[in-house]
Scaffold this active site. Structure first.
Site, PDB file in Angstrom:
ATOM      1  CD  GLU A 219      26.156  61.787 -16.618  1.00 20.31           C
ATOM      2  OE1 GLU A 219      27.052  61.023 -16.702  1.00 20.31           O
ATOM      3  OE2 GLU A 219      25.294  62.189 -16.873  1.00 20.31           O
ATOM      4  CD  GLU A 334      25.110  66.146 -17.574  1.00 20.83           C
ATOM      5  OE1 GLU A 334      24.807  65.365 -18.608  1.00 20.83           O
ATOM      6  OE2 GLU A 334      26.013  66.162 -16.711  1.00 20.83           O
TER       7      GLU A 334
END
Length: 537
Positions: A219, A334
């Site tokens: 991320e 995720e």
């Protein structure tokens, strides 16, 4: 000669009876169909989040102890800074040794998962600077996880979740603060060292190729996503150098393919990444790569949506994921069942019980049924790509963010291919036909009305996949289990490889058997056992 023939027969048998749930290959040959494009041949996994990088919201009680309960602990950096390195090591070793156990891997196998994603910080792989409070010691516990993954037929994605200086400013990078990865060249150099050391370590012979993918980082924030992010060119340069660090450091087992190199989409549309892999100065000449995207519907007012609006939010992802998958593997690395945030201020959850939290979330059958619907729509949509990996394995209180608790509440089916409602892959809304359940209204699932302990999940029938194949291997692994975790020693250099202690034939059998799923028939197990007897003669 007889042993060689029997070894070949065993390997052939193991290949024939491997389950349809396992991902057949993590390799995409240049110019060929991206890995994970075949229906049913998908990544189905769970993240081991909160293990090697602390996230306070996931484990409130871990921080409600002397002497830190009166200090707000943002992240692992502050945890170790407040406790001091010696005490931090003592407490983290206890955490590493108990948070993830072999029984967790048995549960994964019991639910037909085939992948675990393991987040780790750079400080596990390169010595912390003097001013950094981080401690090391994670590798013996990682070794056990790789061993368990091999035993129970799961592949592993290793993820460098935190970079020096930080790539997103969140606690999941190790330090909650500004994004400073781009602040100096030393951060890039240390990141490359960490990637090289991590790759060399996990691709050693002794792990039998169980690590199939390495994710360069988690991320990253770029300016297009956040005013506090880094310039895209900095991230692109990191990806290019990181890819080469993996390729220069990996040890490829004989007869195997190179590891898949995974990059995160930096919260940009997945189709934008066609550009990255079409530019000669970027990723045009890469081989065996994939894109990781994270999809949550729990932020920015999502808690105000109706159940149908949550489902439609996921349906709207279908077209982009399906199209991008035609160019490169798209893994939803995720996601969760959470439609709200829980314990983000971790101290606000002190004193709350899991029973109270579960009741507040699902006080009606309709609320429980939505959880199952939300699971089903996500698994369907994400399998238009190469598959999915749930975040995360445990959460003390927030059941929808915990794979183990979601399984215990029956929000997740034991067989991920089990579907209740028809799915229309081309629909951007109402893609799950809730009015015409495949199994009929009379076959709707049962949901516990209480917080069902995940330890109630029956794993008594789950066994190690290759325990019967070779007695020497079994004795060796049992010995390491009874003597506790041992130190891993120095990190290997990129040109070294560990020799197998059990011989080539044993290693080959073990490698083949480690890909075996948990749903073997009794007849298959007996067949292997009979051959094993002859094999050891």
């Amino acid at each position: 000669m007889i042993k060689s023939i029997l070894a070949t027969l065993i390997l052939s048998l193991l290949y024939l009876i491997r389950p349809s749930l396992a991902l057949q290959s993590w390799y995409t040959a240049p110019g060929s169909v991206p890995a994970g494009s075949v229906a049913g041949d998908k990544v189905r996994g769970v993240n081991l989040g909160g293990w090697f990088i602390l996230e306070n919201w996931m484990m409130p009680s871990f921080l409600d102890v002397e002497p830190i309960q009166n200090t707000y602990i943002n992240d692992e950096w502050n945890y170790c800074a407040v406790l001091g390195k010696e005490e931090c090591l003592t407490r983290l070793e206890a955490h590493w040794g108990s948070y993830i156990t072999e029984d967790d891997f048995k549960r994964f196998a019991n639910y037909s998962l085939n992948t675990v994603r393991i987040p780790m910080g750079y400080w596990s792989w390169t010595d912390p600077e003097e001013f950094e409070p981080y401690i090391q010691g994670q590798l013996p516990y990682l070794e056990k996880a790789l061993e368990w993954a091999s035993w129970y037929g799961l592949d592993v994605m290793l993820d460098l979740h935190g970079l020096p200086g930080g790539q997103n400013g969140q606690d999941n990078q190790g330090y909650k603060g500004p994004v400073e990865f781009q602040a100096n060249s030393t951060n890039m150099e240390r990141a490359m060292e960490a990637l090289a050391n991590m790759t060399a370590f996990v691709t050693q012979d002794k792990f039998d190729g169980v690590v199939k993918a390495i994710e360069l980082t988690n991320e990253p924030y770029i300016l297009e996503y956040s005013a506090n992010g880094m310039d895209f060119n900095v991230l692109a340069d990191f990806y290019v150098q990181g890819y080469q660090a993996v390729r220069d450091s990996e040890h490829i087992l004989s007869g195997s393919n190179e590891v898949m190199v995974v990059i995160h989409d930096a919260f940009q549309p997945v189709l934008n990444w066609k550009y990255f892999w079409s530019e000669a100065s970027l990723g045009l000449n890469w081989t065996n790569y994939a894109l990781d995207t994270h999809i949550y519907d729990a932020f920015g007012g999502s808690n105000l949506k109706t159940y149908q609006e949550h489902l439609d939010t996921i349906c709207a992802q279908s077209a982009a994921i399906a199209e991008a998958q035609t160019y490169f593997p798209v893994i939803v690395g995720e996601f969760s069942l959470g439609t709200n945030t829980y314990c983000v201020d971790y101290q606000s959850c002190w004193g709350i019980t899991l029973d109270q939290m579960i009741y507040n979330i699902t006080s009606s059958y309709e609320a429980n049924l939505f959880m199952r619907q939300f699971w089903e729509v996500q698994s369907n949509v994400y399998e238009l790509g190469a598959g999915w990996i749930f975040w995360s394995v445990h959460h003390e209180l927030a059941g929808p963010w915990s794979w183990t608790q979601s399984a215990a509440q029956n929000w997740l089916p034991e067989d991920p291919t089990e579907k209740i409602w028809p799915f229309n892959s081309t629909a951007s809304w109402s893609c799950l036909d809730l009015s015409n359940p495949l199994q009929g209204d009379q076959n709707m699932p049962y949901f516990p009305s209480y917080a069902n302990p995940y330890t109630n999940i029956d794993i008594s029938t789950v066994s190690r996949k290759f325990a019967a194949v070779n007695e020497t291997t079994t004795q060796s692994t049992n010995s390491s289990s009874t003597t506790g975790v041992t130190t891993s020693g120095d990190l290997p250099n990129s040109n070294s490889s560990s020799s197998s202690t059990n011989g080539t034939s044993t290693s080959s059998v073990k490698s083949a058997a480690s890909s075996l799923g948990h749903s073997m028939s009794i007849g298959s197990i007996m067949f292997i056992s009979i051959f094993s007897v002859f094999f050891t003669v």
